[in-house]
Design a protein around this motif. Structure first.
Motif, mmCIF file in Angstrom:
data_model
loop_
_atom_site.group_PDB
_atom_site.id
_atom_site.type_symbol
_atom_site.label_atom_id
_atom_site.label_comp_id
_atom_site.label_asym_id
_atom_site.label_seq_id
_atom_site.Cartn_x
_atom_site.Cartn_y
_atom_site.Cartn_z
ATOM 1 N N GLY A 55 0.808 -1.209 0.000
ATOM 2 C CA GLY A 55 0.000 0.000 0.000
ATOM 3 C C GLY A 55 0.840 1.257 0.000
ATOM 4 N N THR A 56 1.877 1.280 0.823
ATOM 5 C CA THR A 56 2.763 2.445 0.844
ATOM 6 C C THR A 56 3.615 2.516 -0.415
ATOM 7 O OG1 THR A 56 4.434 1.169 2.068
ATOM 8 C CG2 THR A 56 2.876 2.458 3.361
ATOM 9 N N ASP A 57 3.784 1.378 -1.078
ATOM 10 C CA ASP A 57 4.638 1.349 -2.268
ATOM 11 C C ASP A 57 3.943 1.922 -3.496
ATOM 12 O OD1 ASP A 57 7.217 0.667 -3.238
ATOM 13 O OD2 ASP A 57 6.362 -1.023 -4.316
ATOM 14 N N ILE A 58 2.614 2.037 -3.453
ATOM 15 C CA ILE A 58 1.892 2.568 -4.618
ATOM 16 C C ILE A 58 2.338 3.995 -4.912
ATOM 17 C CG2 ILE A 58 -0.373 3.303 -5.455
ATOM 18 C CD1 ILE A 58 -1.555 0.884 -4.062
ATOM 19 N N GLY A 59 2.330 4.842 -3.878
ATOM 20 C CA GLY A 59 2.795 6.212 -4.079
ATOM 21 C C GLY A 59 4.260 6.274 -4.441
ATOM 22 N N THR A 60 5.055 5.378 -3.851
ATOM 23 C CA THR A 60 6.488 5.354 -4.152
ATOM 24 C C THR A 60 6.727 4.984 -5.612
ATOM 25 O OG1 THR A 60 6.920 4.662 -1.871
ATOM 26 C CG2 THR A 60 8.701 4.380 -3.458
ATOM 27 N N LEU A 61 5.979 4.013 -6.129
ATOM 28 C CA LEU A 61 6.141 3.620 -7.530
ATOM 29 C C LEU A 61 5.716 4.742 -8.479
ATOM 30 C CD1 LEU A 61 4.815 -0.065 -7.430
ATOM 31 C CD2 LEU A 61 7.188 0.681 -7.634
ATOM 32 N N MET A 62 4.652 5.456 -8.118
ATOM 33 C CA MET A 62 4.189 6.549 -8.972
ATOM 34 C C MET A 62 5.214 7.672 -9.022
ATOM 35 S SD MET A 62 1.116 6.071 -10.378
ATOM 36 C CE MET A 62 0.415 7.691 -10.595
ATOM 37 N N ALA A 63 5.758 8.030 -7.873
ATOM 38 C CA ALA A 63 6.696 9.163 -7.817
ATOM 39 C C ALA A 63 8.136 8.742 -8.045
ATOM 40 C CB ALA A 63 6.591 9.854 -6.460
ATOM 41 N N GLY A 64 8.447 7.478 -7.757
ATOM 42 C CA GLY A 64 9.837 7.032 -7.847
ATOM 43 C C GLY A 64 10.241 6.512 -9.200
ATOM 44 N N ALA A 65 9.395 6.768 -10.211
ATOM 45 C CA ALA A 65 9.687 6.273 -11.550
ATOM 46 C C ALA A 65 10.513 7.249 -12.367
ATOM 47 C CB ALA A 65 8.380 5.968 -12.286
ATOM 48 N N ILE A 66 11.091 8.266 -11.718
ATOM 49 C CA ILE A 66 11.842 9.286 -12.461
ATOM 50 C C ILE A 66 12.996 8.645 -13.226
ATOM 51 C CG2 ILE A 66 13.282 11.345 -12.240
ATOM 52 C CD1 ILE A 66 11.582 12.222 -9.932
ATOM 53 N N VAL A 67 13.772 7.801 -12.547
ATOM 54 C CA VAL A 67 14.932 7.180 -13.190
ATOM 55 C C VAL A 67 14.484 6.234 -14.300
ATOM 56 C CG1 VAL A 67 16.925 5.685 -12.821
ATOM 57 C CG2 VAL A 67 16.329 7.401 -11.111
ATOM 58 N N THR A 68 13.501 5.381 -14.003
ATOM 59 C CA THR A 68 13.030 4.421 -15.002
ATOM 60 C C THR A 68 12.432 5.117 -16.215
ATOM 61 O OG1 THR A 68 12.540 2.864 -13.208
ATOM 62 C CG2 THR A 68 11.573 2.400 -15.361
ATOM 63 N N GLU A 69 11.648 6.153 -15.981
ATOM 64 C CA GLU A 69 11.029 6.866 -17.098
ATOM 65 C C GLU A 69 12.077 7.616 -17.926
ATOM 66 O OE1 GLU A 69 7.830 9.315 -15.772
ATOM 67 O OE2 GLU A 69 6.572 7.618 -15.184
ATOM 68 N N ARG A 70 13.128 8.094 -17.290
ATOM 69 C CA ARG A 70 14.197 8.758 -18.039
ATOM 70 C C ARG A 70 14.949 7.765 -18.910
ATOM 71 N NH1 ARG A 70 15.138 13.616 -19.456
ATOM 72 N NH2 ARG A 70 17.375 13.419 -19.112
ATOM 73 N N ILE A 71 15.191 6.562 -18.388
ATOM 74 C CA ILE A 71 15.947 5.559 -19.141
ATOM 75 C C ILE A 71 15.182 5.120 -20.387
ATOM 76 C CG2 ILE A 71 16.834 3.194 -19.059
ATOM 77 C CD1 ILE A 71 17.467 3.673 -16.099
ATOM 78 N N PHE A 72 13.888 4.850 -20.230
ATOM 79 C CA PHE A 72 13.086 4.320 -21.343
ATOM 80 C C PHE A 72 12.285 5.408 -22.060
ATOM 81 C CE2 PHE A 72 13.819 0.704 -18.545
ATOM 82 C CZ PHE A 72 14.180 -0.281 -19.431
#
Length: 307
Positions: free
Chosen positions: A237-254
């Motif tokens: 449950g706490t990881d949902i917000g983390t995945l939404m906001a923590g995708a900066i590196v992944t989204e930059r790579i792809f």
């Protein structure tokens, strides 16, 4: 249950206001966004003054916050400095990041819980030791290393995937980015499930179920797994917000133009309406996800009741 939900919703109000005010202060401390907009050339004094007045930058920070929250409550998240409404950026970015988060969450739930159950039931054996070492390796390696390595070998060398996804990616295009995004969380879910399974496997109710002659599959699924999922659900449950906001590196790579991409661009250009607007929505998602987790406790454990 209804009173509990209402009480939790009321408790979210000061948390939301406090979190958004801190975010507003931090963005305000980044510097003058008008000067950053013009770069090294320097803004014309009259134009800069007009922009500061339009975006309320000539007001004290507390008044800026109150004006901004007033606009948000009316559905106006402001205008980015490129002239585009922030809501338009959100309409493009959040569906993409939501799909990426969904892929990552499903992968970490299925693979993480499955590996945790298998290793928890075989604690101390070779498979358990191997999985624990593998999760330590995944946690230790930075995401950008895993992402660029997967992109190079799977996309460039083998040609199995496109190195960069399309502007509006489908779910199948997000499988590899979602896996990269979920790897660290997957490792934690595996270790958490393993520990919970191993601990509950020695409980009295499991020994009673075995003594009654219940099938092993029913014992594991209906009794052991259900009672072991409470800490795992809390983390997910706490990881949902983390995945939404923590995708900066992944989204930059792809080259995924989702929430992480827009946040990166907003911070890079000191675009405060974009940064604050996106983070405000992420705070709401995080609070609602935590409320959902608390309600799921009663589903997993009938002994839990909310008044």
């Amino acid at each position: 249950m209804g009173r509990y939900v209402l009480r939790r919703l009321l408790q979210m109000i000061p948390v939301f206001l406090g979190a958004t005010f801190l975010i507003f202060l931090m963005v305000y401390a980044l510097g003058d966004p008008v000067s950053a907009l013009f770069g090294d050339r320097g803004p014309d004094p009259a134009t800069a003054a007009a922009l500061r007045e339009e975006f309320h930058l000539d007001q004290p920070v507390w008044r800026q916050y109150l004006l901004y929250m007033r606009d948000i409550l009316s559905g106006d998240f402001g205008t980015a400095f490129n002239g585009e409404p922030v809501t338009a950026l959100m309409e493009r970015a959040f569906p993409i990041s939501f799909r990426l988060m969904l892929v990552a969450l499903v992968l970490e739930m299925i693979l993480g819980i499955a590996l945790g159950v298998v290793t928890g039931l075989r604690r101390g054996r070779g498979l358990d030791t191997s999985v624990l070492l593998l999760t330590l390796v995944v946690i230790a390696i930075p995401t950008f290393v895993l992402g660029t390595t997967a992109q190079y070998f799977l996309g460039v060398e083998l040609g199995w995937i496109d190195p960069a996804v399309s502007p509006d990616p489908r779910l199948d295009e997000l499988l590899v980015p979602g896996l990269i995004l979920s790897l660290v969380s997957l490792a934690y879910v595996t270790r958490l499930t393993r520990t919970s399974i191993a601990e509950n496997a020695r409980a009295d109710y499991i020994r009673t179920a075995v003594a009654k002659g219940l099938p092993r599959r029913r014992i594991v699924v209906r009794h052991l797994l259900r009672n072991s999922l409470i800490p795992v659900v809390t983390y997910l449950g706490t990881d949902i917000g983390t995945l939404m906001a923590g995708a900066i590196v992944t989204e930059r790579i792809f080259n995924i133009q989702g929430v992480g991409y827009q946040l990166f661009q907003g911070i890079l250009r000191q675009n405060s309406p974009t940064v604050v607007g996106f983070v405000v929505v992420l705070v709401l998602i995080y609070l609602l996800a935590n409320l959902l987790v608390d309600l799921l406790y009663a589903v997993l454990d009938p002994r839990i009741r909310y008044a």
